[in-house]
Design a protein around this motif. Structure first.
Motif, short mmCIF file in Angstrom:
data_model
loop_
_atom_site.label_atom_id
_atom_site.label_comp_id
_atom_site.label_asym_id
_atom_site.label_seq_id
_atom_site.Cartn_x
_atom_site.Cartn_y
_atom_site.Cartn_z
N GLY C 101 39.19 43.18 46.17
CA GLY C 101 39.64 43.06 47.56
C GLY C 101 40.17 41.67 47.84
O GLY C 101 41.25 41.50 48.44
N PHE C 102 39.46 40.64 47.39
CA PHE C 102 39.92 39.26 47.59
C PHE C 102 41.30 39.06 46.95
O PHE C 102 42.18 38.42 47.50
N LYS C 103 41.41 39.65 45.76
CA LYS C 103 42.65 39.47 45.00
C LYS C 103 43.82 40.06 45.77
O LYS C 103 44.88 39.45 45.90
N GLU C 104 43.59 41.28 46.28
CA GLU C 104 44.64 41.95 47.06
C GLU C 104 45.09 41.10 48.23
O GLU C 104 46.26 41.05 48.57
N ASP C 105 44.12 40.44 48.87
CA ASP C 105 44.45 39.61 50.03
C ASP C 105 45.00 38.25 49.60
O ASP C 105 45.24 37.39 50.44
N GLY C 106 45.12 38.04 48.29
CA GLY C 106 45.67 36.79 47.80
C GLY C 106 44.80 35.59 48.05
O GLY C 106 45.29 34.48 48.26
N LEU C 107 43.49 35.81 48.05
CA LEU C 107 42.60 34.71 48.38
C LEU C 107 42.25 33.85 47.17
O LEU C 107 41.85 32.71 47.31
N LEU C 108 42.38 34.45 45.97
CA LEU C 108 41.85 33.77 44.79
C LEU C 108 42.93 33.01 44.03
O LEU C 108 44.11 33.37 44.06
N MET C 109 42.52 31.97 43.33
CA MET C 109 43.46 31.29 42.45
C MET C 109 43.13 31.65 41.00
O MET C 109 42.03 32.09 40.68
N GLU C 127 43.92 39.48 35.04
CA GLU C 127 44.83 38.44 35.52
C GLU C 127 44.13 37.10 35.64
O GLU C 127 44.69 36.14 36.16
N GLY C 128 42.88 37.05 35.24
CA GLY C 128 42.19 35.77 35.16
C GLY C 128 41.82 35.17 36.51
O GLY C 128 41.64 33.97 36.64
N GLN C 129 41.68 35.99 37.54
CA GLN C 129 41.33 35.43 38.85
C GLN C 129 39.82 35.41 39.08
O GLN C 129 39.34 34.71 39.96
#
Lengths: 546, 396, 336
Positions: C101-109, C127-129
């Protein structure tokens, strides 16, 4: 009702107007803005209709019925105990009083766990019963358990309010009934109880509304039987991780709860009439002489010990065993849990933070509650009854939702990660405890007392502060004490609002318990309870010897 | 409508305070008894132990020869068949006037029209006809007390107990209620026990008066008896505002030890006179109770300041005689003047022309303990009288 | 109000303000250390110990912890995001779906760590996030004072012997339990029928793992379905408790860690992530009774090696897809 409002003619008095404006401003910023924020947040998400589901309706019904029934039960328990402990010459009354108030100090979820240990399907008592009568006595799980535990947990609030009210009934009123031919029971039923009615109603409202918001008890005791309330449903949305943007939905649940309370208040207005002005009594109500003191005394002691000491000792055993399930024997008992709790760095910090927050909240709610209570009952300033209702609202909202409101506001106030944020959230949540504690005694204070001060040369404001405010001080102090005791172990608000690296006592206990350190959690609870009981003992002794 | 009997009743409170000490009292059927004494004298305790709110530690209390209180047995308050009126009316604020008055009937199981009729009658009797529907807080103080009175008599109690029932009321109202109370009690033939600290009220309404001090009955008698033949110096002091002067009674008269004063023998009466000591020519130590009417004051004539040794401290108007207090040779005495009224600060002649003598032993007994309560008369000057009394009592 | 009363009140207020300020104590000490904030659901004691060890590795990085249950954590994060950025740099909690979910929202680096290679592929984001940190299987726990032998399989729990003895966390409340319910639901040999049979033994539905562990250890419900490390902790403390890894396999989560894109201390955050999945960090996890995500970190005392455990592997998308169904099935059978 003759005029107990003194200032029909003095509405224009600037000082009072200023106080009124100040109180409104206070309630606006501390109560309405955060509540409004969270309500708007919920409404703006447009997801209110997602709540139109049978399970939410069932939870709403459960919330309503459990709150009302536990409120009524709590008031009944409190009334019984108050009459026996405060209205008779029972041996050991001082100890009984402290014991009877002790459930206030135990965090509800810890209390629930100790009760489950006793009355769970294989709890101590049910196992014993299985051996004796071949079947478990009673399972605590389900709606009846929730109602009972909510009541057992909340009755001390009613106890304090009723004790204050009882002390204000002049002894002669009951004696006059006795002389008229009424036995002590009928004198109680015809005179004392009707005179206690305003206090009964106000404590019922207080307990019911605050039970609406309780989370720990229905979560632990209701969940096994799928008994959900709005408070647990809000937590479920947030915790399960199966709902998108769950906080929005939880905020919507908050809106539903607020609507329920508002509707409830309209209803209750029809039943709660103004209370009676009582002459200040020369003599405190004389304790009843008992025909069979040992019978009633024994029953009361057994009942009080049963509802307080029994779960407390279950907790103590848990704290003394290094790990749960170990055999209960002298060799196995150890103080290890206590020493590890006392030595841990966060225990000291948590105590300091919790104590300062609770003291701060008690002080602020005490002063503001006193002001609201007096303005409400002693003046005819506009909007005064609305003020009381506003102060009551947050009590019904689960801590999670209150916390979300403040968390949304925090960055704008520059209070993010600051303990002041928690302080204001406490003030908001607990203000009603003081306001309700003050209302009944002030309403029954004869206006002649204030008039006497006016005649003696006091200005309206001076008479107000020297007489009405002074008379309300003990009640305000009792209310503030209630806030102190409730806030010092608060869990759900602080859990969300704490700054990193900070803990309050309630959160510390909860964390330990969640992590499986049951012994340490129990040890910390025991320490908090014992410290609280000692403090309460000192305070009540001072109040009684004064 | 009943007789009451106290047999050697003691009441000792938990803190050890002895509130009643060997009280023996018999009240006849239909009698009105007033109970007077300074505050703390035990009069309220006596009333409350008859009511059943206080249990005697020793002795027996009976109503109509039936024991209601003893150390073994206590009849519950509600079964004693009493009526009671309290100082603060004690009306129940959550009941209307009619409900308040009708409550004893309700308990007795009398209902409907019968009850309504009797409530109306009772209201009429106390002059409040038609007020049954009011709430207590809509009444004036006097009206409330009359409601309380109606409530106390509606079920025809065996004994009516009045605990300072009129004390909270204003004077004209109080007088009229006092009269009403007396005539009503007579009409209904009620046995009444009336506790009051107002001596004139006691003298006015009662058949007999009981004077209490420190838990002990000092004297029981009808008003005349008490006024003319007080049994102790305390009674004289309490009922008549008498000053107690310490001294010796000799054959020629009383010689005061505290001031230059002689009172001739023939104008002195002795209540407990057994005809022994004084008449045989010996001298006895004791106190002389000098009531205001024994203190004769006369104006100083012309410049003759010689005999005018007393200075007027206060001078109060009275319908029959003015009440004048003087300071005379270091003592304060109260006297009466008729026909003239001196101003405060004026010097006048003073003379004592009578008194009641109590010999020393009696005095000793009655002044033991912490005898520092003054009679509750606002004009009384108990204090200045009491001081020398305490001294002499101890030294003898 | 009298003068003294007023003075006393003023004194009280001052003292109180002082207390509050000192309790606040987040102050910069100006030592030049970098501070990062961590949101985690790790038990307080465990995270304290771990951070103490980390401080030895990286003395210049200070980690502030906001610890709370997974639900409270997500609620706080959601509210943070509503007002702006996350209040944390690093998130260590919950399960892969949460991080998806975080990834979808683009929150993670994207993580940049050599240690990632040591972690098996199935326990990290392609994807290594985000990357797993400890393996937390849900197993069968039992009270050794009540039972001599462990129930060997999930199927065995439906036998009459266990009628009224079982307790398990509520999948409706606990995210982890919901995840497990979906995994069971997807198993051919368990599925809805197993739910129904389990329901026949009327298990007690507890609020979360904590109460389950306690009931099992105390013996009030001697058999529980619960995370394994908690029972090892209890066993070590002296409770008569043991665990059994059922032969059908165990549902598990790997408690991921990730760095928020909005962090201002990416380097320090990265260093912390490195430590957590490093051999030293993983050995520390093992010491804390966790199963590690690396083969080279050993295994907790009394626990099987990673390769001895059969894990129930299900694709995230399948799990998400059936979760609602699974919950309904659970509710109508076990929960009823």
């Amino acid at each position: 009702m003759p005029s107990t409002r003194l200032w029909e003619a003095e509405r224009a008095l600037p000082a009072l107007g200023l106080i009124n404006a100040g109180l409104w401003l206070f309630c606006l910023t501390v109560v309405l803005v955060p509540l409004g924020t969270v309500a708007l947040y919920g409404l703006a998400s447009g997801r209110l209709e997602e709540l139109a589901e049978p399970e939410v309706a069932a939870a709403a019904w459960n919330s309503l019925s459990s709150a009302v029934l536990s409120g009524a039960l709590a008031v009944l328990i409190a009334l019984g105990l108050v009459l026996v402990i405060e209205h008779t010459r029972l041996p050991g009354r001082a100890t009984l009083r402290i014991l009877a108030l002790s459930p206030l100090l135990i965090p509800p979820f810890i209390g629930a766990i100790s009760w489950i240990g006793l009355f769970g399907p294989s709890g101590m008592i049910n196992s014993a019963a299985e051996g004796l009568i071949g079947r478990p006595l009673w399972s605590i799980y389900g709606g009846d358990g929730v109602i009972l535990l909510l009541a057992l947990h909340a009755y001390p609030i009613a106890y304090l309010l009723l004790t204050a009210a009882l002390a204000r009934i002049p002894a002669e009123l009951e004696e006059a009934a006795r002389a008229s031919g009424a036995g002590s029971r009928r004198a109680l039923a015809h005179i004392t109880l009707p005179l206690l009615r305003p206090a009964l109603i106000s404590s019922f409202v207080l307990v019911t509304v605050s039970n609406l918001a309780d989370f720990g008890i229905p979560a632990l005791v209701g969940a096994p039987e799928r008994y959900e309330t709005l408070a647990t449903i809000a937590y479920r949305f947030v915790r399960s991780g199966t709902v998108d943007n769950s906080v929005e939905l939880a905020a919507c649940v908050g809106v539903v709860l607020l609507l329920m309370v508002a509707a409830g208040m309209l209803l209750i207005r029809r039943f709660s009439r103004a209370s009676y002005a009582l002459e200040p009594s020369v003599s405190r109500a004389a304790p009843l002489a008992l025909k069979r003191p040992w019978l009633l005394g024994g029953t009361t002691w057994a009942a009080v010990l049963g509802i307080t000491a029994l779960p407390l000792s279950a907790l103590l055993i848990q704290a003394l065993l290094p790990a749960p399930g170990m055999e209960l024997s002298w060799e196995n008992l150890s103080l290890g849990n206590f020493s590890s709790v006392l030595e841990s760095p966060w225990a000291a910090e948590g105590t300091q933070l919790s104590l300062s927050l609770a003291l701060g909240a008690a002080l602020i709610t005490g002063v503001v509650g006193l002001a609201i209570g007096t303005v409400m009952t002693r003046t005819s300033l506009p909007g005064r009854s609305l003020l009381r209702k506003v102060s009551l609202l947050p009590l019904a909202v689960p801590g999670l939702i209150v916390a979300v409101g403040w968390l949304l506001l925090a960055p704008h106030l520059g209070l993010y990660n600051s303990p002041w944020l928690i302080l204001w959230a406490y003030v908001m949540s607990f203000l009603a405890l003081v306001v309700q504690a003050i209302e009944a005694p002030l309403r029954s204070t004869s206006p002649a007392l204030e008039e006497a001060a006016r005649v003696s040369g006091a200005s309206a404001l001076r008479a107000f502060s020297d007489v009405s405010v002074r008379l309300a001080l003990p009640a305000a102090a009792a209310g503030a004490l209630l806030v102190l005791l409730t806030a010092v172990r608060e869990l759900t608000i602080s859990a969300l609002l704490l700054a990193p690296n900070a803990q309050t006592l309630g959160v510390a206990i909860f964390n330990l318990q969640q992590a499986g350190s049951y012994g340490s959690a129990a040890a910390l609870s025991v320490l908090v309870t014992v410290a609280g009981l000692l403090g309460m003992g000192l305070i009540t002794r001072r109040l009684h010897t004064r | 409508m009943s007789s009451v009997r106290f047999d050697a009743v003691d009441v000792v409170f938990e803190d050890g305070h002895r509130a009643l000490d060997a009280v023996i009292l018999h009240i006849a059927d239909g009698e009105i008894i007033a109970l007077v004494g300074p505050s703390g004298s035990g009069k309220t305790t006596l009333l409350r132990s008859l009511a059943g709110f206080t249990a005697p530690s020793r002795g027996r209390i009976s109503i109509d020869e039936q024991v209601v209180s003893s150390s073994e047995h206590s009849t519950a308050v509600e079964h004693r068949g009493l009526g009671m009126v309290f100082q603060q009316h004690a009306l129940w604020p959550h009941m209307k006037v009619g409900e308040n008055i009708g409550y004893p009937l309700r308990l007795a199981g009398i209902r409907g029209g019968d009850r309504r009729r009797r409530v109306e009658e009772a209201l009429e009797m106390v002059g409040l006809a038609g007020m049954a529907g009011r709430r207590p807080d809509q009444l004036s103080g006097g009206q409330r007390q009359r409601v309380a009175l109606a409530r106390a008599i509606i079920h025809e109690p065996r004994v009516l107990l009045l605990d300072e029932a009129l004390s909270a009321l204003d004077e004209p109202l109080r007088a009229s209620l006092r009269a009403q109370l007396q005539s009503m009690s007579r009409r209904l033939g009620l046995t009444v026990l009336h506790v009051t600290h107002d001596r004139s009220e006691a003298l006015a309404v009662a058949d007999r008066i009981v004077v209490l001090d420190q838990g002990r009955i000092q004297q029981i008698g009808c008003p005349d008896e008490l006024m003319e033949r007080p049994a102790t110096g305390f009674v004289a002091q309490f009922l008549q505002d008498a000053a107690l002067l310490h001294g010796e009674l000799r054959a020629e008269g009383f010689r005061c030890a505290e001031m230059k004063l002689q009172v001739p023998r023939e104008s002195i009466s002795q209540p407990q006179d057994d005809g022994s000591a004084a008449d045989s020519g010996g001298s006895r130590a004791g106190v002389l109770a000098v009531a205001p009417h024994h203190v004769i004051l006369s104006p100083a004539e012309g410049d003759d300041a010689q005999g005018a040794e007393a200075e007027v401290v206060s001078s109060l108007y009275g319908r029959h005689a003015h009440d004048v207090e003087v300071s005379w040779a270091g003592r304060r005495l109260r006297g009466e003047t008729v026909g003239w009224r001196p101003a405060p600060g004026e010097r006048v002649r003073a003379e004592v022309n009578g008194g009641v003598f109590f010999s020393g032993g009696d005095l000793d007994e009655q002044t033991q303990g912490d005898h520092d309560q003054a009679p509750e008369d606002p004009q009384g000057d108990g204090e200045s009288v009491q001081v020398p009394l305490g001294h002499t009592g101890g030294s003898q | 109000m009298t003068q003294t009363l007023r003075r006393r009140a003023a004194l009280g207020t001052t003292a109180l303000a002082g207390l509050l300020l000192s309790a606040c104590g987040t102050g910069d000490d100006g030592s030049g250390a970098t501070t990062i904030t961590l949101y985690t659901s790790e038990p307080q004691e465990k995270i304290d110990e771990l951070l103490a060890d980390f401080a030895q590795v990286e003395p210049d990085i200070e980690v502030e912890v906001f610890r709370a249950g997974t639900g409270d954590l997500t609620a706080r994060l959601e509210t943070d995001l509503n007002a702006g950025d996350p209040g944390a740099d690093v998130f260590l909690a919950a399960d892969a779906p949460t991080f998806e979910g975080f990834k979808e929202d683009g929150l993670l680096m994207e993580l940049d760590s050599e240690e990632l290679d040591a972690v098996p592929d199935q326990w990290q984001d392609p994807e290594g996030q985000y990357v797993g940190t400890r393996i937390i299987p849900t197993v069968i726990a039992y009270n050794t004072a009540e039972y001599d032998a462990a129930p060997a399989s999930w199927q065995e729990l439906t036998e009459a012997e266990y009628d009224g003895q079982i307790t398990l966390p509520d999948p409706a409340v606990s995210g982890a339990a919901a995840f497990n319910a979906a995994v069971w639901y997807l198993q051919d040999d368990l599925g809805e029928d197993w739910f129904a049979d389990l329901g026949g033994n009327s298990p007690v539905i507890a609020e979360s793992n904590g109460p389950v562990g306690q009931s099992v250890a105390e013996g009030s419900q001697p058999v529980g379905v619960v995370v394994d490390f908690m029972m090892r902790d209890l066993h070590d403390a002296g409770s008569p408790a043991a665990v059994s890894y059922p032969e059908e396999g165990v549902p598990y989560i790997y408690q991921p860690i990730g760095i928020f894109e909005a962090t201002e201390e990416a380097e320090a955050a990265q260093a912390f992530v490195d430590y957590v999945i490093s051999q030293r960090g993983q050995e520390y996890a093992v010491e804390q009774n966790y199963l590690p995500v690396r083969e080279d970190a050993g295994t907790p005392e009394g626990a099987p090696r990673l390769d001895e455990i059969s894990f129930m592997e299900e694709g995230l998308s399948e799990i998400t897809e059936v979760q609602g169904e699974a919950l309904d099935a659970f509710d109508s059978t076990v929960g009823g």
